[in-house]
Design an enzyme around this catalytic site. Structure first.
Site, PDB file in Angstrom:
ATOM      1  CD  GLU B 256      -1.852   2.035   1.951  1.00 15.54           C
ATOM      2  OE1 GLU B 256      -1.129   3.050   1.630  1.00 15.54           O
ATOM      3  OE2 GLU B 256      -2.432   2.134   3.199  1.00 15.54           O
ATOM      4  CB  CYS B 295      -2.386   6.269   2.641  1.00 16.96           C
ATOM      5  SG  CYS B 295      -3.204   5.315   3.814  1.00 16.96           S
TER       6      CYS B 295
END
Lengths: 517, 517
Positions: B256, B295
C-alpha cells in the site's frame, strides 16, 4: 521453408534477420522458422489496449462467452490438422496431442458456459452489500471490472494449444485483450490456432495477438493496468518478476513455475485394490504422458516404508510395456522430449538424482527409440529411482527433472510425516493422496493444502471416473505457492480475478443500485 | 532516556550500539530512543513460525476472534494513555489520535465479529462444490487454510495504532503469527500497545512480535509460506519487492504505497447544496486531518471548469479557520508533520507543484504555529493550489505531497473526462465523486473503478452519516492498483486472503465431506 509471422497491431509481420528453426524432435528435421526482430512491441501492446480492450469491455459476459465458444469450435474443427502439427513439432503421441488440443477447446467451452451463466452483465458483483453508516441507506458493495490494459501471456513449450486457450479464456471473458507468446520451439500449434481465429474473424480486432519468436522488449512496456501471466521455468520467472517496470508500476504477475508434485500412497491401500490400481496407473501416466513434460506430473512418490518393494515392482512392470519412439509410428506410447536443450537438462537432472538414489527402472534413461533414423531425435526412456531415506535425498525435493522421471520415497505411515516430506518441495501445483480411509484422507489433505494449489484424493469410489492428478480442469484452481510460483489460474470465476480490478464502492443505496442496471 | 525494546522470540530485547531518537514533532524534544542492532531476526521469525503459528492454527475462528476482541479491549482501556502518546510523538491533535487509536480497536473488534460468525471452523470453504467426473460422487471444492509461515508487517509512521491493528486483525484471524515493524519515528504508540498485549498475555506466545527500530536483515529470511505486507513509500516498496528471496520463493507481498487520491465534484452539484457542503467538508478534513498525512487523503480535486472560482472561495474560507500549532494546546486544529524529513519532503513537493499551479490558499505553507517555542517544530500550513489546465499540470498527477496540500483541477463536466484525468494518477487507493445524478454516478463510478481500490459516492442522501472518503472501514477493501501498490487489505473476509492458501481439493464426495467435520 515455412516462415512463421507474428500477428500484432492488426497484421501479420515477419521478423527480420536470422530466424530460429522449429524442429521435429523425433527426426531433428526443421519444420519452420521464425524471427521477431524489428517487430514493434510497444505498438503491439498499444493496439491491443486501444482497440481490443474497448471492444471486449463493450460486450456482455454472454457475448464474450460466444467469442470463446467460437474459438473452441475453430480448434475442434481443425483438430486433425492440429494433432498432426503437435505430433510433428512437439514429439507428442496422438494421445498427448489430444490431451493438449482437446484440453484447449474444453477449457474455452467451459468459460463460454460461464459467460452464458453471467448473461447480460458487464460488471461482476463480489459478495454481499454491507451497511457502512447508521442506516441501511448508506451501503458498500464490491465490484469487479476489467483492467484497462493488455494481458500478456508467456506460455511453456509443452502445451501450445491448452496454454493459449486456458489463459485467453479467462482474460477474454474478463474483458481484457491478449498478447500470447508461445515458446518458440513448439509454436506451430499455437500459431495455427491464432491463424484460424484471425482468418475467420472470430474476435474483435486487437483482442488476440501472437508473438511468434523472441519477446524482445515486449515486457518492458507493461504498465499499471496490464497483466503478465507466465508459465515456465522458475529461473525465467525470477527475471520477469524483477523487471523494473513490473515492480515500479505494480503490474500483476501470475507465475506457474517449477513444481515437485507429490503422490502419497495411503497406508491402508493394499496391493491389488482399486485405489492401488488407480495409484499405479496415475503414476505411470504422469511419468510417460507428454514424455513427463507436464508441470503437474508426479515427480515424488511417497510410499509407506513397508510397501516400497511392492510399489517398485508394480510400477516397473507397467513401465516395461511403454514403447518409446517416433510418435508418428504405430504402437509408440512415448515420444521424445521437445528440444535438444530439454534432453540435456533431463540427462543432467537424472545424474543429479542418481547421486542420491538407486535405480528401479530405466537406469539413466538410455533408450533405443522405435522407427527413428539411427542417432536422431531427443529421446529418453522412463526412469524410476528410489531413495532409502526421503530426507537425505535432497536433490529429489529441489530439482524438477522435466521428463519421464520419478522417485520413490519412503515415509512412516503417518499423514504428518508424509505432509512434512511433501513440504520439502517448498510448494507445488498438485499433490495426490490415495486412500479409502476417512481419517487419513482428512489429515493428509489438511497437511498438504498449505503447500499445494490442488490436492487430489484418489480412492476406490471415484477411481472409475478419474483422469488423474495431472489433468487440469477449468473448474478447479491451477497454481501453487512457493516454488510453483504463487499463482492462481482457472477455477471457474476465480480465473478472471487476475484480469479484474476489485473495487469497493460506497454510497447511497439507490445510487449503488443504478450501477448495474 | 526511555529506551524502547523489541519483543522477539518470547522476550524484550534492547539493541546494542547507537540508538535512534523519537521526537515530539511540535517541540523537537526527544521522547525515547531505540536500536535493533544485534537482534536475531532469523530467530525471531523462526520463533513466530514454530510457536505462534501452530498455536493459532489450533484455534477455531471464534477463538481467534476472542483474541482480537481482547486486543481491542486492551487498546480501549488504555485509550487516554495512547492518545497522550500520539499527541506527543505523532504531532496528532486529540481528534487525529482518536482517529488512529479508535480505528485500531474498531477494526480489531470488527474482525472479532467475523470470527464469531465463522464459529467453530478452522478451514474456510471458498465457493460451491463442482462436479468433476461423470457422476456427482466425484467432486471438487476449494478451501482456504492458514499459510504456515509468519506475516511480517512493515507499517507507516502515520497510523501507529491502526496500522498494527488492521493488519494483525486479518493475519491473526486467518491463523498466522505476526511480526510487526512500526516506523521508528512514531513507534511509541505501537510499542505501548504490544507491551499491553504481552503484559496481559492476551495472545499465545509467538503470535505477536514487534521490531522497534531498523529491520536489519529481517526480510531476507522470508520463505515460501511467509507473507510480507508493507505500507509506505513506493520507493521502499520497490526495494522490498525486488528482494532476492521474495522473488525466488514467491513470498506474497501486499503493498500500500503512494496514491494521488482524487475527488470529483459532479456538474449537478450546486453551491450550498447538501452534496456541495459534504464535498467541501470532506476536502478540508482530508487536507488537515493528521496534517494531511493520510494515504487516503484527497490530493487532486476535479471541479467543473465553470465552478473553479466558487470552489476555491468556499474551501479557502474553511481552511482559514484552521489553527496550526502544538496539538497539546487548546484550540489547535492541525499539528506539525511527524518528522523533519517529512517537512523537507512536503516543502520540496509544494515547490514542485508551485511550478505548474497557482496559489489559492496558504501559498508555500509558511506558518507561525500557536503555542510553540520560536523556531521549533516541523510545521507547515494548509496549502491549496489550482491549475488552469489539468493535463498540463503533470506534477499534480505524479507527485504525492504527504502533507496538508491539495490542488484544484478543472474538467469539462463529463464523467469520461473526469475519469480520464483521475487515471493520470496511474492508480489510487480511493477516489470520491459528489453527485445526486444517477447517470453521472454510474458513469463516474465505472470510469473510476479500474483505477482505484475504493470509490466513494458523496450525495445528499448519505451526507449526514458519512465519515468521508479518507476513513478506511474494516468491511471495505483498502488498497489500489498501479502507483498505489496493487494490494488489497481489509474488506471483511477478503482481508484474510493474503494469509491463506486457497487450494482445490478433488475426490469422492464422502471423503471431502469428512474434511470439515
Amino acid at each position: 521453408m515455412k516462415k512463421l509471422a507474428s500477428y500484432v497491431s492488426g497484421s501479420w509481420v515477419e521478423g527480420a534477420g536470422a530466424a530460429r528453426p522449429l524442429h521435429n524432435p523425433a527426426t531433428e528435421e526443421v519444420l519452420a522458422e521464425t524471427s521477431t526482430k524489428g517487430v514493434d512491441f510497444a505498438g503491439a501492446l498499444s493496439h491491443a489496449r486501444t482497440r481490443g480492450g474497448p471492444a471486449l469491455r463493450g460486450l456482455t459476459f454472454a457475448e464474450r462467452g460466444e467469442l470463446l465458444q467460437a474459438m473452441a469450435g475453430a480448434i475442434h474443427d481443425a483438430r486433425e490438422e492440429l494433432i498432426a502439427l503437435a505430433v510433428a513439432n512437439g514429439g507428442n503421441t496422438r494421445g498427448d496431442a489430444k490431451f493438449d488440443i482437446d484440453g484447449a477447446s474444453a477449457t474455452l467451452a467451459a468459460y463460454a458456459g460461464i459467460g452464458r451463466e453471467l448473461g447480460s452483465a458487464k460488471v461482476l458483483i463480489d459478495g454481499e452489500p454491507v451497511q457502512v453508516g447508521r442506516t441501511a441507506r448508506y451501503q458498500g458493495i464490491h465490484i469487479r471490472v476489467p483492467r484497462q490494459g493488455v494481458a500478456v501471456h508467456v506460455n511453456a513449450f509443452n502445451f501450445p494449444a491448452w496454454g493459449l486457450g486456458e489463459k485467453a479464456a479467462c482474460a477474454i471473458l474478463a474483458g481484457m485483450p491478449v498478447v500470447s507468446k508461445p515458446a518458440t520451439a513448439t509454436a506451430l500449434v499455437t500459431h495455427r490456432i491464432v491463424e484460424l481465429v484471425i482468418e475467420r474473424k472470430l474476435l474483435p480486432e486487437g483482442a488476440l495477438s501472437i508473438v511468434t519468436g523472441g519477446a524482445g522488449d515486449l515486457l518492458t512496456h507493461l504498465g499499471p493496468q496490464d497483466v503478465l501471466a507466465f508459465t515456465g521455468s522458475s529461473q525465467t520467472a525470477r527475471t520477469l518478476r524483477a523487471l523494473d517496470n513490473v515492480i515500479a508500476r505494480s503490474v500483476p504477475v501470475n507465475i506457474e513455475a517449477d513444481s515437485l508434485n507429490a503422490a502419497v500412497l495411503g497406508p491402508d491401500v493394499a496391493p491389488g485394490s482399486e485405489a492401488w490400481q488407480l495409484f499405479c496407473a496415475d503414476v505411470v501416466r504422469d511419468m510417460t504422458q507428454k514424455t513427463g513434460q507436464k508441470c503437474t506430473a508426479i515427480r515424488r512418490v511417497f510410499v509407506p516404508a513397508g510397501r516400497m518393494d511392492e510399489v517398485a515392482e508394480a510400477l516397473s512392470e507397467r513401465l516395461a510395456t511403454v514403447v518409446v519412439g517416433d510418435p508418428a509410428a504405430k504402437g509408440v506410447g512415448m515420444g521424445p522430449v521437445s528440444t535438444a536443450d530439454q534432453l540435456r537438462d533431463v540427462r543432467q537432472g537424472i545424474e543429479r538424482l542418481a547421486a542420491q538414489t538407486q535405480a528401479v527402472f530405466g537406469a539413466d534413461g538410455e533408450v533405443t527409440p522405435t522407427a527413428v533414423p539411427a542417432g536422431k531425435g531427443w529421446f529418453v526412456g522412463p526412469v524410476l529411482r528410489r531413495a532409502a531415506d526421503a530426507r537425505a535425498a535432497t536433490a529429489v525435493h529441489e530439482h524438477e527433472v522435466f521428463g519421464p522421471v520419478s522417485t520413490l520415497l519412503p515415509y512412516d505411515d503417518s499423514a504428518a510425516d508424509a505432509a512434512a516430506l511433501v513440504a520439502l518441495g517448498e510448494g507445488g501445483l498438485v499433490a495426490s493422496a490415495y486412500t479409502d480411509d476417512r481419517d487419513f484422507a482428512r489429515d493428509i489433505v489438511l497437511g498438504l493444502a498449505p503447500w499445494n494449489g490442488r490436492v487430489y484424493l484418489g480412492s476406490e469410489k471415484m477411481a472409475a471416473q478419474s483422469m488423474g492428478p495431472g489433468t487440469v480442469l477449468a473448474t478447479l484452481l491451477h497454481g501453487g505457492p512457493g516454488r510453483a510460483g504463487g499463482g492462481e489460474e482457472l477455477g471457474g470465476l476465480r480465473g478472471m480475478e487476475l484480469y479484474q480490478q476489485r473495487t469497493a464502492v460506497q454510497g447511497d443505496k439507490g445510487l449503488l443500485k443504478g450501477l448495474t442496471e
